[in-house]
Scaffold this active site. Structure first.
Site, mmCIF file in Angstrom:
data_model
loop_
_atom_site.group_PDB
_atom_site.id
_atom_site.type_symbol
_atom_site.label_atom_id
_atom_site.label_comp_id
_atom_site.label_asym_id
_atom_site.label_seq_id
_atom_site.Cartn_x
_atom_site.Cartn_y
_atom_site.Cartn_z
ATOM 1 N N LYS A 200 -0.131 19.891 19.400
ATOM 2 C CA LYS A 200 -0.397 21.058 19.898
ATOM 3 C C LYS A 200 -0.074 22.231 19.123
ATOM 4 O O LYS A 200 -0.605 23.131 18.818
ATOM 5 C CB LYS A 200 0.012 21.260 21.353
ATOM 6 C CG LYS A 200 -0.676 20.372 22.338
ATOM 7 C CD LYS A 200 -0.215 20.002 23.658
ATOM 8 C CE LYS A 200 -0.962 19.195 24.491
ATOM 9 N NZ LYS A 200 -0.334 18.881 25.710
ATOM 10 N N GLY A 298 -4.522 17.846 33.374
ATOM 11 C CA GLY A 298 -5.218 17.554 34.686
ATOM 12 C C GLY A 298 -6.841 17.572 34.583
ATOM 13 O O GLY A 298 -7.253 18.180 33.586
HETATM 14 N N1 HSE Z 1 0.442 14.366 28.429
HETATM 15 C C1 HSE Z 1 -0.027 15.959 28.348
HETATM 16 C C2 HSE Z 1 1.122 16.821 29.070
HETATM 17 C C3 HSE Z 1 -1.411 15.869 28.937
HETATM 18 O O1 HSE Z 1 1.972 15.969 29.718
HETATM 19 O O2 HSE Z 1 0.946 17.907 28.896
HETATM 20 C C4 HSE Z 1 -2.052 17.045 28.378
HETATM 21 O O3 HSE Z 1 -2.002 17.120 27.186
#
Ligand code: HSE
Length: 413
Positions: A200, A298
């Site tokens: 990210k 979610g």
């Molecule tokens: N596994 C990720 C989190 C899901 O816990 O943020 C969303 O990208």
């Protein structure tokens, strides 16, 4: 009428279809034309679904249908997604995805194909789930030079750290609860080792600084070494420990970037972000700090971002000129040994007074922390700002019966 296809009917795919049909009338007003989902691709059968007639198993049916103008990829991973997305763009169809692994690994290449074919490659849902962050960076903050981005980008690890901080719960137990509640995957490696947050911050840094940042070039640490002892010292420093992904502009067109647990002072807006929530701080040269907060994961929050991108792709079928970056060499990323920050360090000492003198000689003036359960032979302190290289060198030289038990970087947001 714009016809859409959805690849993958898992959590995000089914959420996308649900939000699309729930708000269809409104979405059509915003898109300025009728919309429909013509196909849903999944290897599984859904005979009882109200959308059973839309399911197909062969991607070529979608690819070769000239009526389909927008393809939504919510399968995840690279195995099928990369080929499907690339073929869709090459066929002149816009693509919307929630797939951070795909964007972090192949973003520059896919954006270039989208540009060549004059279609869009949108990925608002890939970072921060339902939090608008991609469009705000390239469209709403475009007047700024972005100096820095820092975020709590992973809900699972934020949930675990919140349990440790609020309830004094150990890492393993907090992880088990996160799994029971469906936040963490059965194999939680990508979350707890910082891999998900790394993808990210790579996407955000690529967009903010204009050159692709590949995950392999980013220093990445997870939260598995954070202990309850570390958490307890934070009360005396008015701070919290959070998993942070950060990227900052440095001199000479370089950036520093990393993912690691960090000590954040309570006055920072990031320190109050708890449970599965995410927050992203963007430091613009005109705006100063802007913070985006909300549900980072979610079904419906993520679907919200996907469906918004679908409407944008229908409304603006020509390639977005601002949502773009180019491919890059690693040289644009400063080596992590030059990263500068303060550090929280915890160590055991045979002789506390002798070790305090050693600490002074190696780290200069430090601020000592305390904890209710602090053993007599333990010291915890915060250094001034030092480079990573100098900090590690100093840690290696700790001697005279002292042993480093833990170190966490301290960030100032
Ligand atoms: N596994 C990720 C989190 C899901 O816990 O943020 C969303 O990208």
């Amino acid at each position: 009428m714009a016809k859409i296809a959805v690849l993958g009917y898992g959590v995000v795919g089914s959420g996308t279809v649900e939000v699309f049909y729930k708000n269809k009338e409104n979405l059509e007003k915003k898109a300025g034309e009728p919309l429909d989902i013509k196909y849903i691709l999944d290897v599984r059968d859904f005979p009882d679904s109200p959308y059973a007639d839309k399911f197909v198993k062969d991607f070529d049916v979608i690819l070769n249908d000239p009526e389909v103008s927008v393809i939504t990829e919510v399968i995840g991973g690279l195995k099928f997604s990369y080929g499907y997305v690339k073929s869709a763009l090459e066929a002149g169809k816009s693509v919307v995805t929630s797939n951070k692994e795909l964007v972090a690994a192949k973003g520059a290449e896919l954006l270039a194909i989208a540009k060549e074919k004059n279609v869009n490659f949108f990925f608002e849902a890939s970072v921060g789930g339902g939090i608008p962050i991609i469009k705000p960076i390239h469209a709403c903050l475009e007047a700024n030079e972005i100096d820095e981005i820092a975020g709590i980008l992973n809900g699972t690890t934020n949930f675990i750290l919140t349990k440790m901080i609020r309830d004094g719960m150990g890492f393993e137990e907090a992880l088990r609860i996160a799994q029971e509640l469906g936040y963490a995957e059965h194999d939680p490696t990508a979350d707890v080792e910082g891999i998900d947050a790394c993808r990210k911050i790579c996407i955000l840094a690529s967009l903010a600084f204009g050159k692709h940042v590949y995950p392999d070039n980013v220093h990445t640490e997870g939260i598995t070494k954070v202990t309850l002892e570390d958490v307890e010292y934070m009360d005396s420093f008015d701070a919290k420990i959070k998993l942070i992904g950060c990227a900052r502009r440095e001199d000479g067109n370089e950036i520093s970037i990393g993912v690691f647990p960090a000590v954040i002072k309570d006055e920072s807006q990031l320190a109050g972000v708890n449970d599965v929530f995410n927050a992203i701080l963007v430091r613009g040269d005109a705006t100063g700090d802007v913070v985006f907060y909300g549900k980072g994961a979610g079904k419906l929050p993520t679907a919200s971002a996907v469906v918004s991108d679908i409407v944008s792709a229908v409304k603006h079928s020509d390639t977005s000129r601002s949502l773009t970056w180019t491919d890059s060499e690693q040289s644009f990323i400063r080596t992590f040994d030059r990263f500068t920050c303060a550090s929280y360090i915890r160590l055991s000492a045979d002789n506390v007074e002798v070790t305090k003198a050693v600490i002074k000689a190696l780290f200069g003036d430090v601020e000592y922390l305390s904890s209710k359960k602090q053993p007599d032979n333990e010291l915890a302190f915060v250094t001034g700002v030092m480079s990573e290289k100098d900090t590690l060198n100093a840690c290696e030289k700790v001697s005279d019966g002292a042993k480093i038990l833990g170190r966490i970087r301290v960030l100032d947001y």
